[in-house]
Design a protein around this motif. Structure first.
Motif, PDB file in Angstrom:
ATOM      1  N   ARG B  31       0.836  -1.217   0.000  1.00 50.59           N
ATOM      2  CA  ARG B  31       0.000   0.000   0.000  1.00 50.59           C
ATOM      3  C   ARG B  31       0.864   1.257   0.000  1.00 50.59           C
ATOM      4  O   ARG B  31       0.606   2.207  -0.736  1.00 50.59           O
ATOM      5  CB  ARG B  31      -0.924   0.001   1.217  1.00 50.59           C
ATOM      6  N   ALA B  32       1.903   1.249   0.845  1.00 45.11           N
ATOM      7  CA  ALA B  32       2.777   2.426   0.931  1.00 45.11           C
ATOM      8  C   ALA B  32       3.524   2.628  -0.390  1.00 45.11           C
ATOM      9  O   ALA B  32       3.728   3.757  -0.832  1.00 45.11           O
ATOM     10  CB  ALA B  32       3.762   2.252   2.081  1.00 45.11           C
ATOM     11  N   ARG B  33       3.905   1.528  -1.026  1.00 46.38           N
ATOM     12  CA  ARG B  33       4.605   1.587  -2.316  1.00 46.38           C
ATOM     13  C   ARG B  33       3.719   2.262  -3.371  1.00 46.38           C
ATOM     14  O   ARG B  33       4.195   3.067  -4.172  1.00 46.38           O
ATOM     15  CB  ARG B  33       4.923   0.155  -2.739  1.00 46.38           C
ATOM     16  N   VAL B  35       1.356   4.425  -2.771  1.00 45.22           N
ATOM     17  CA  VAL B  35       1.291   5.859  -2.438  1.00 45.22           C
ATOM     18  C   VAL B  35       2.567   6.548  -2.921  1.00 45.22           C
ATOM     19  O   VAL B  35       2.522   7.641  -3.491  1.00 45.22           O
ATOM     20  CB  VAL B  35       1.093   6.048  -0.911  1.00 45.22           C
ATOM     21  N   LEU B  36       3.694   5.878  -2.736  1.00 45.79           N
ATOM     22  CA  LEU B  36       4.983   6.458  -3.140  1.00 45.79           C
ATOM     23  C   LEU B  36       5.012   6.757  -4.641  1.00 45.79           C
ATOM     24  O   LEU B  36       5.439   7.828  -5.065  1.00 45.79           O
ATOM     25  CB  LEU B  36       6.122   5.500  -2.789  1.00 45.79           C
ATOM     26  N   VAL B  37       4.561   5.807  -5.437  1.00 45.48           N
ATOM     27  CA  VAL B  37       4.642   6.002  -6.893  1.00 45.48           C
ATOM     28  C   VAL B  37       3.436   6.772  -7.440  1.00 45.48           C
ATOM     29  O   VAL B  37       3.310   6.968  -8.636  1.00 45.48           O
ATOM     30  CB  VAL B  37       4.809   4.648  -7.641  1.00 45.48           C
TER      31      VAL B  37
END
Lengths: 196, 84
Positions: B31-33, B35-37
């Protein structure tokens, strides 16, 4: 911290600034366990720590590209985690924290150290003592003694002066020592009572 | 600030890493990945809390306030009509 770790962290910061998912994966793999342990011990509850760890990594992902190239990655990650916990405590005081049931549920004992065969009794006792002392003292002990940050880093994470960080660590250690002493005295009295 | 002489600080340094559910950790990484991209947006925690505060406290207080004012004004009007 070792020079090679510092160099590797600098490369990861550069990757995060480019929003490189592989850099993020490496940061996550390297630090997620430490951040999780820090938050579980700081919050004293796994359910709260689960919320906080999610908020922490989402914030890391959201603000990664705004990082300064000279950022101390490890200190920054712990600053984000610590600030999430601080914010949670503030909202909990107002009764507006999302984890409302935490105020009525029984205390979670946290990590079950008794299950870890290698854990010594003294370490388990120190863990219990950590939960008994004030939050401000707990966080400074976690950052310095458990995570190995030096005084300037602790000061930067908490947002206080270096000499204040040293004083706070000293007071925190004294509070924990007093708790351990009281606990030991209680146990001795208990044993003597049983013998009689 | 680690010490090799202080037993309390040494015991703290010996605290083991707290085990975590691997599936939960992996789900969070994914999930965080995203958001990062920039493929997913995560609601800002501040907005989530402000929204909760609005629906749990501010809106009920406003409704109660207006309701009380309305009841008070109605009572006054009835007084003027029937008791004057």
């Amino acid at each position: 911290m070792r020079a090679d770790v510092v160099r590797a962290d600098a490369a990861l910061v550069a990757g995060l600034r480019r929003r490189d998912p592989r850099a993020f994966d490496e940061v996550y793999t390297r630090y997620q366990g430490r951040i999780w342990s820090f938050l579980v011990r700081l919050a004293g509850r796994r359910d709260v720590a689960e919320d906080l760890v999610q908020e922490t990594w989402m914030q890391v992902a959201r603000y990664a590209e705004r990082l300064d190239e000279n950022t101390d990655l490890r200190a920054w990650l712990f600053t984000v985690a610590r600030n999430r916990h601080r914010s949670h405590r503030r909202w909990a005081l107002l009764g507006w924290a999302r984890s409302e049931p935490m105020d009525v549920e029984p205390e979670d004992p946290g990590p079950d150290l008794e299950d870890t065969t290698a854990a010594r009794a003294e370490v388990a006792l120190v863990h219990e003592g950590l939960q008994a002392i004030g939050a401000a003292h707990r966080e400074v002990l976690l950052l310095s003694a458990v995570e190995g940050f030096d005084a300037p880093q602790v000061a930067a994470v908490i947002g206080i002066r270096e000499d204040a960080a040293r004083k706070r660590l000293s007071r925190a250690r004294a509070e924990l020592a007093a708790w351990l002493e009281t606990r030991e005295a209680g146990k001795r009295n208990e044993i003597q009572g049983v013998r009689r | 600030m680690r010490s090799t002489e202080d037993p309390i600080l040494n015991d703290l340094a010996a605290l083991p890493e707290v085990p975590r559910d691997a599936a939960a950790a992996e789900a969070l990484r994914r999930r965080a990945r995203l958001v990062l991209v920039g493929e997913a947006s995560e609601p800002n925690p501040l907005f989530v809390r402000l929204s909760f505060a609005w629906s749990a406290a501010v809106l009920p207080a406003l409704l109660l306030g207006f309701g009380t004012a309305y009841a008070w004004a109605s009572t006054r009007l009835l007084e003027q009509i029937f008791l004057a």
